[in-house]
Scaffold this active site. Structure first.
Site, PDB file in Angstrom:
ATOM      1  N   HIS A  17       0.838  -1.210   0.000  1.00 47.63           N
ATOM      2  CA  HIS A  17       0.000   0.000   0.000  1.00 47.63           C
ATOM      3  C   HIS A  17       0.869   1.255   0.000  1.00 47.63           C
ATOM      4  O   HIS A  17       0.582   2.228  -0.704  1.00 47.63           O
ATOM      5  CB  HIS A  17      -0.851   0.055   1.281  1.00 47.63           C
ATOM      6  CG  HIS A  17      -1.901  -1.000   1.421  1.00 47.63           C
ATOM      7  ND1 HIS A  17      -2.061  -1.727   2.567  1.00 47.63           N
ATOM      8  CD2 HIS A  17      -2.858  -1.435   0.553  1.00 47.63           C
ATOM      9  CE1 HIS A  17      -3.091  -2.556   2.427  1.00 47.63           C
ATOM     10  NE2 HIS A  17      -3.583  -2.419   1.215  1.00 47.63           N
ATOM     11  N   LYS A  42     -15.486  -7.155   5.946  1.00 49.73           N
ATOM     12  CA  LYS A  42     -14.196  -7.463   6.592  1.00 49.73           C
ATOM     13  C   LYS A  42     -14.288  -7.373   8.104  1.00 49.73           C
ATOM     14  O   LYS A  42     -14.942  -6.476   8.634  1.00 49.73           O
ATOM     15  CB  LYS A  42     -13.124  -6.483   6.097  1.00 49.73           C
ATOM     16  CG  LYS A  42     -12.842  -6.649   4.629  1.00 49.73           C
ATOM     17  CD  LYS A  42     -11.552  -5.979   4.213  1.00 49.73           C
ATOM     18  CE  LYS A  42     -11.311  -6.219   2.738  1.00 49.73           C
ATOM     19  NZ  LYS A  42     -10.105  -5.598   2.246  1.00 49.73           N
ATOM     20  N   ARG A  91      -2.345  -5.996  -8.080  1.00 49.17           N
ATOM     21  CA  ARG A  91      -1.411  -7.125  -8.064  1.00 49.17           C
ATOM     22  C   ARG A  91      -1.767  -8.030  -9.231  1.00 49.17           C
ATOM     23  O   ARG A  91      -2.875  -7.929  -9.773  1.00 49.17           O
ATOM     24  CB  ARG A  91      -1.558  -7.908  -6.746  1.00 49.17           C
ATOM     25  CG  ARG A  91      -0.983  -7.190  -5.546  1.00 49.17           C
ATOM     26  CD  ARG A  91      -1.580  -7.694  -4.254  1.00 49.17           C
ATOM     27  NE  ARG A  91      -2.997  -7.357  -4.189  1.00 49.17           N
ATOM     28  CZ  ARG A  91      -3.706  -7.353  -3.069  1.00 49.17           C
ATOM     29  NH1 ARG A  91      -3.154  -7.680  -1.936  1.00 49.17           N
ATOM     30  NH2 ARG A  91      -4.993  -7.037  -3.081  1.00 49.17           N
ATOM     31  N   SER A 129      -2.991  -7.681   3.405  1.00 49.53           N
ATOM     32  CA  SER A 129      -3.190  -7.418   4.843  1.00 49.53           C
ATOM     33  C   SER A 129      -3.711  -8.661   5.559  1.00 49.53           C
ATOM     34  O   SER A 129      -3.263  -8.991   6.663  1.00 49.53           O
ATOM     35  CB  SER A 129      -4.193  -6.279   5.064  1.00 49.53           C
ATOM     36  OG  SER A 129      -3.704  -5.078   4.555  1.00 49.53           O
TER      37      SER A 129
HETATM   38  P1  ADP Z   1      -9.889  -2.926  -0.043  1.00 51.87           P
HETATM   39  O1  ADP Z   1     -10.658  -3.464   1.096  1.00 51.87           O
HETATM   40  O2  ADP Z   1     -10.522  -1.720  -0.682  1.00 51.87           O
HETATM   41  O3  ADP Z   1      -9.425  -3.940  -1.061  1.00 51.87           O
HETATM   42  P2  ADP Z   1      -7.193  -2.835   0.834  1.00 51.87           P
HETATM   43  O4  ADP Z   1      -6.659  -2.098   1.984  1.00 51.87           O
HETATM   44  O5  ADP Z   1      -7.095  -4.316   0.891  1.00 51.87           O
HETATM   45  O6  ADP Z   1      -8.642  -2.320   0.673  1.00 51.87           O
HETATM   46  O7  ADP Z   1      -6.488  -2.351  -0.515  1.00 51.87           O
HETATM   47  C1  ADP Z   1      -6.586  -1.026  -0.971  1.00 51.87           C
HETATM   48  C2  ADP Z   1      -6.006  -0.940  -2.364  1.00 51.87           C
HETATM   49  O8  ADP Z   1      -4.620  -1.305  -2.339  1.00 51.87           O
HETATM   50  C3  ADP Z   1      -6.635  -1.865  -3.404  1.00 51.87           C
HETATM   51  O9  ADP Z   1      -6.636  -1.197  -4.648  1.00 51.87           O
HETATM   52  C4  ADP Z   1      -5.717  -3.046  -3.447  1.00 51.87           C
HETATM   53  O10 ADP Z   1      -5.763  -3.725  -4.686  1.00 51.87           O
HETATM   54  C5  ADP Z   1      -4.381  -2.343  -3.268  1.00 51.87           C
HETATM   55  N1  ADP Z   1      -3.353  -3.240  -2.743  1.00 51.87           N
HETATM   56  C6  ADP Z   1      -3.458  -4.074  -1.703  1.00 51.87           C
HETATM   57  N2  ADP Z   1      -2.312  -4.770  -1.528  1.00 51.87           N
HETATM   58  C7  ADP Z   1      -1.466  -4.354  -2.503  1.00 51.87           C
HETATM   59  C8  ADP Z   1      -0.126  -4.707  -2.880  1.00 51.87           C
HETATM   60  N3  ADP Z   1       0.553  -5.646  -2.224  1.00 51.87           N
HETATM   61  N4  ADP Z   1       0.430  -4.073  -3.929  1.00 51.87           N
HETATM   62  C9  ADP Z   1      -0.278  -3.144  -4.598  1.00 51.87           C
HETATM   63  N5  ADP Z   1      -1.544  -2.771  -4.315  1.00 51.87           N
HETATM   64  C10 ADP Z   1      -2.123  -3.374  -3.281  1.00 51.87           C
END
Ligand code: ADP
Length: 160
Positions: A17, A42, A91, A129
């Protein structure tokens, strides 16, 4: 001025992130990290305030990034913040289908807001996460996947 929001649960923020946020901050004049207060699907480990603070500390050296909590629809929140863009990270694999589908729905809601996807760095392709929380709870060292203050927060939450 080009302004974007980067919405997500960030429970907790990890290096994937943070990498996306730092790179987006070089593309846009202003980037607002929008931390989703209560994502319906979640189970969260950290409170909204904790997630906001953890992300803030991770990017405190970047002057054009701010971090705020949000609730409701991301494109509406983008509009309310005067942003024209929504940043998402991609990803390899599943993310594309999900993000594409969501971007089309957001476009339906707010045709004036565009989604900009930034490809994940190779190092963070497998960083999620949910997986970090799972393996950290089982005793794995996650210090290469999150900044030190987030590794500490994870350890103390798990030991509570
Ligand atoms: P959500 O619940 O909206 O998916 P996240 O916190 O899991 O929230 O992710 C927020 C954003 O960050 C999303 O666009 C997700 O695809 C991106 N993201 C999560 N992990 C990674 C990563 N390892 N590399 C790049 N982008 C990521």
């Amino acid at each position: 001025m080009a302004k974007a929001i980067y919405p997500g649960s960030f429970d907790p923020a990890h290096n994937g992130h943070i990498d996306i946020a730092r790179r987006a901050a070089t593309v846009f004049d202003e980037l607002v990290i929008a931390v989703y207060k209560s994502p319906p699907t979640k189970r969260l480990m950290f409170s909204t305030e904790e997630r906001v603070e953890m992300f803030q500390e991770s990017v405190s050296d970047v002057p054009n990034i701010s971090v705020v909590p949000f609730t409701g629809l991301a494109p509406v929140v983008a509009r309310e913040n005067g942003a024209q863009f929504i940043v998402r990270g991609l990803r390899a694999g599943l993310d594309f289908e999900l993000e594409f589908e969501m971007a089309l729905m957001w476009r339906h809601v707010a045709p004036d807001i565009d989604v900009v996807c930034i490809m994940s760095s190779l190092d963070y392709q497998f960083v999620y996460s949910s997986r970090i929380k799972e393996v950290a709870s089982l005793g794995a060292d996650v210090s290469e996947l999150v900044p030190p203050h987030i590794a500490e927060a994870l350890a103390s939450r798990i030991n509570e």
